[in-house]
Design a protein around this motif. Structure first.
Motif, mmCIF file in Angstrom:
data_model
loop_
_atom_site.group_PDB
_atom_site.id
_atom_site.type_symbol
_atom_site.label_atom_id
_atom_site.label_comp_id
_atom_site.label_asym_id
_atom_site.label_seq_id
_atom_site.Cartn_x
_atom_site.Cartn_y
_atom_site.Cartn_z
ATOM 1 N N TYR A 99 77.170 33.300 -3.670
ATOM 2 C CA TYR A 99 76.634 32.426 -4.725
ATOM 3 C C TYR A 99 75.461 33.041 -5.486
ATOM 4 N N LEU A 100 75.160 34.287 -5.169
ATOM 5 C CA LEU A 100 73.960 34.903 -5.739
ATOM 6 C C LEU A 100 74.262 35.455 -7.133
ATOM 7 N N ASP A 101 73.497 35.033 -8.160
ATOM 8 C CA ASP A 101 73.633 35.626 -9.498
ATOM 9 C C ASP A 101 73.233 37.105 -9.446
ATOM 10 N N THR A 102 73.853 37.895 -10.309
ATOM 11 C CA THR A 102 73.534 39.325 -10.369
ATOM 12 C C THR A 102 72.045 39.566 -10.611
ATOM 13 N N ASN A 103 71.431 38.720 -11.420
ATOM 14 C CA ASN A 103 70.041 38.971 -11.819
ATOM 15 C C ASN A 103 68.998 38.436 -10.841
ATOM 16 N N THR A 104 69.422 37.625 -9.894
ATOM 17 C CA THR A 104 68.457 37.010 -8.979
ATOM 18 C C THR A 104 67.798 38.069 -8.095
ATOM 19 N N ILE A 105 66.478 38.022 -8.033
ATOM 20 C CA ILE A 105 65.746 38.930 -7.153
ATOM 21 C C ILE A 105 65.521 38.210 -5.820
ATOM 22 N N ASP A 129 70.024 46.566 -5.191
ATOM 23 C CA ASP A 129 69.008 46.898 -6.207
ATOM 24 C C ASP A 129 67.959 45.795 -6.308
ATOM 25 N N ARG A 130 68.328 44.585 -5.928
ATOM 26 C CA ARG A 130 67.434 43.442 -6.113
ATOM 27 C C ARG A 130 67.061 42.745 -4.805
ATOM 28 N N PHE A 131 67.275 43.400 -3.685
ATOM 29 C CA PHE A 131 66.731 42.881 -2.421
ATOM 30 C C PHE A 131 65.552 43.757 -2.004
ATOM 31 N N ILE A 132 64.361 43.184 -2.058
ATOM 32 C CA ILE A 132 63.122 43.939 -1.808
ATOM 33 C C ILE A 132 62.539 43.465 -0.478
ATOM 34 N N SER A 167 65.724 48.454 -7.651
ATOM 35 C CA SER A 167 65.380 48.652 -9.060
ATOM 36 C C SER A 167 63.861 48.606 -9.192
ATOM 37 N N PRO A 168 63.272 49.555 -9.946
ATOM 38 C CA PRO A 168 61.807 49.571 -10.105
ATOM 39 C C PRO A 168 61.294 48.258 -10.700
ATOM 40 N N PHE A 173 58.275 43.261 -9.857
ATOM 41 C CA PHE A 173 58.246 41.801 -9.932
ATOM 42 C C PHE A 173 57.745 41.206 -8.608
ATOM 43 N N VAL A 174 58.335 41.661 -7.492
ATOM 44 C CA VAL A 174 57.938 41.127 -6.180
ATOM 45 C C VAL A 174 56.482 41.484 -5.875
ATOM 46 N N GLU A 175 56.121 42.714 -6.202
ATOM 47 C CA GLU A 175 54.740 43.148 -5.990
ATOM 48 C C GLU A 175 53.772 42.245 -6.772
#
Lengths: 307, 307
Positions: A99-105, A129-132, A167-168, A173-175
């Motif tokens: 159910y995860l959107d491609t853009n969701t971090i 790329d989006r799991f930090i 992804s940088p 974003f998370v930082e």
């Protein structure tokens, strides 16, 4: 020459229309409150197993709504925080993935990272790329949404263990989110994180459990006869022996090799002190005490400096 | 049948016209303030080496006057408290002996008792009926007269280690004074005191010094790189590594055999935990953690009960 002070780097203002917190306990709830307080989030959706806890989270304004349905919750989310016990991570990731959107971090707060990263590689492989992976070093002896505190992370360490695939932009974003929570950010390779945590957190817990167990054994039928004579030193040295046995069993499982190595190195240091004492080498003993005190003094000074 | 509650035993009100405190630091100063607050003392005379500290004690109302002259200070004293580092006890007792009135009751606060009792047998041999060895288990990381606090001993353990020669009246007097300070009194044989303190206080200090030293060693050239990632667990587990190296060298000297035995028993417990971890015996590990937590929970409950 006049020295010029440059202003500290201000992280970019991230914005979250829809935040999903999976596990609205002390850590997940505090994160939501901190981002609310910073004005960075519009809508907070909680996912959790205990309806009582979710009701409390709602009543306290930690979340705006809750559900236990991943299919309904995840689409449209800008950011998802996993704040559940490490051993539940794989199961939840496999539930999330469809159910995860491609853009969701996505990020987490797990206290060991190799296990979490393995779970992500198994269940979020299309989303790496989006799991930090992240670990805030903060906590209290309290738990649940009612313990949530927007200032919990202020001036506390936050370790990011980025993956080569990250992804940088997602990493930045998370930082930025954690910087806005007041945390002091460090980056470490995944394996190094688990080694360092074995030393600065997992070993101290093992020492505290062992000390409590030692006094219990020594006290025989009536350990309270010993304990009622104890002062604040034993109290301090066993406070973390009040931590959850299940959680610490899991951490032991997840970080076994690094923890075994730390216990062995500590045993060598303790044998060294025992030898000094047995050989009446009191000058060396005093020097060891003084070095330990000096290291602690220096540490406290560093901590009290503004980040 | 109506149950009848008996009132708790009220100790007799002791009265001190002239109190002499030798060493007006945290412990000596707090004792003077507590007795003043209880209205049990008329005149407090301080004896100490540092004029600055004695001036502060005077300004803060901890003492009414001070001197460094035993010949002037001791005659007419009802009660003398020795509150100096254990290693100075013998020297001070030999200075006191010539000027001590037969009726004066003397006590101390030393954190090891066998050494103090040996010193008393050597230097106060004519006064053993009225020398009552005592140890309040209270302290903070602060020191000096400015740290004195009339509530320092409230609800804290106080161990008396009476000598066979002690007069029952003198013993009851000292016991009553500490009860009026709010302390919870226990009696122990001298040797047993030192064994128990090795377990509940001296061992925890050795573990804290060793943990700090371990992290320092592990950190190599830059231990702060590790320490700035540490949270409250390491902070708690090393707080007492900030204690005075000289004082702990002395305690090691005074209580060497008992402390060596405690370190060995702790090493055996830690090896046991290491073995469970190495053998993947995670159920037994979890049970150990649970037992430790349960012992601590029971201890805290006992502590929070009114004495």
């Amino acid at each position: 020459m006049i020295s010029q002070e440059t202003a500290p780097a201000v992280p970019p203002l991230p914005h979250i229309s829809k935040l999903v917190i999976i596990g609205v306990g002390l850590i997940g709830g505090s994160f939501a409150l901190a981002l609310r307080q910073a004005g960075l989030v519009e809508h907070v959706l909680g996912i959790g197993r205990s309806p009582e806890n979710m009701q409390r989270a709602l009543a306290l304004g930690v979340i705006d709504a809750y559900t236990d349905d991943f299919a309904a919750a995840l689409p449209g989310a800008d950011f998802v925080l996993l704040a559940v016990p490490v051993r539940q991570t794989a199961h939840i990731m496999s539930n999330m993935a469809p159910y995860l959107d491609t853009n969701t971090i996505v990020s987490d707060v797990g206290s060991t990272k190799q296990h979490v990263v393995l779970a992500a590689r198994a269940h979020l492989h299309a989303h790496l790329d989006r799991f930090i992976p992240a670990h805030p070093i903060a906590g209290t002896e309290f738990s649940g949404a009612q313990a949530a505190d927007p200032n919990l992370f202020r001036n506390k360490p936050l370790i990011l263990t980025p993956l080569p695939e990250n992804s940088p932009q997602a990493l930045a974003f998370v930082e930025a989110l954690w910087q806005h929570c007041g945390a002091k950010i460090s980056h470490l390779p995944v394996e190094r994180h688990d080694q360092i945590l074995a030393a600065i957190s997992h070993l101290p817990h093992m020492l505290a459990f062992t000390l409590m167990q030692h006094i219990r054994t020594l006290g025989g039928n009536d350990p309270m006869a010993l304990l009622r004579l104890a002062g604040t030193s034993l109290d301090d040295m066993t406070r973390i022996a009040g931590s959850s046995p299940e959680m610490w069993r899991d951490i032991c499982q997840d970080n076994r090799a690094a923890l075994l190595a730390q216990i062995e190195a500590y045993q060598a240091q303790l044998s060294n002190l025992h030898q000094m004492l047995a050989q009446h080498d009191d000058q060396t003993l005093e020097r060891l005490f003084a070095e330990a005190r000096e290291t602690r003094r220096h540490w406290l000074e560093t901590k009290n400096q503004s980040p």
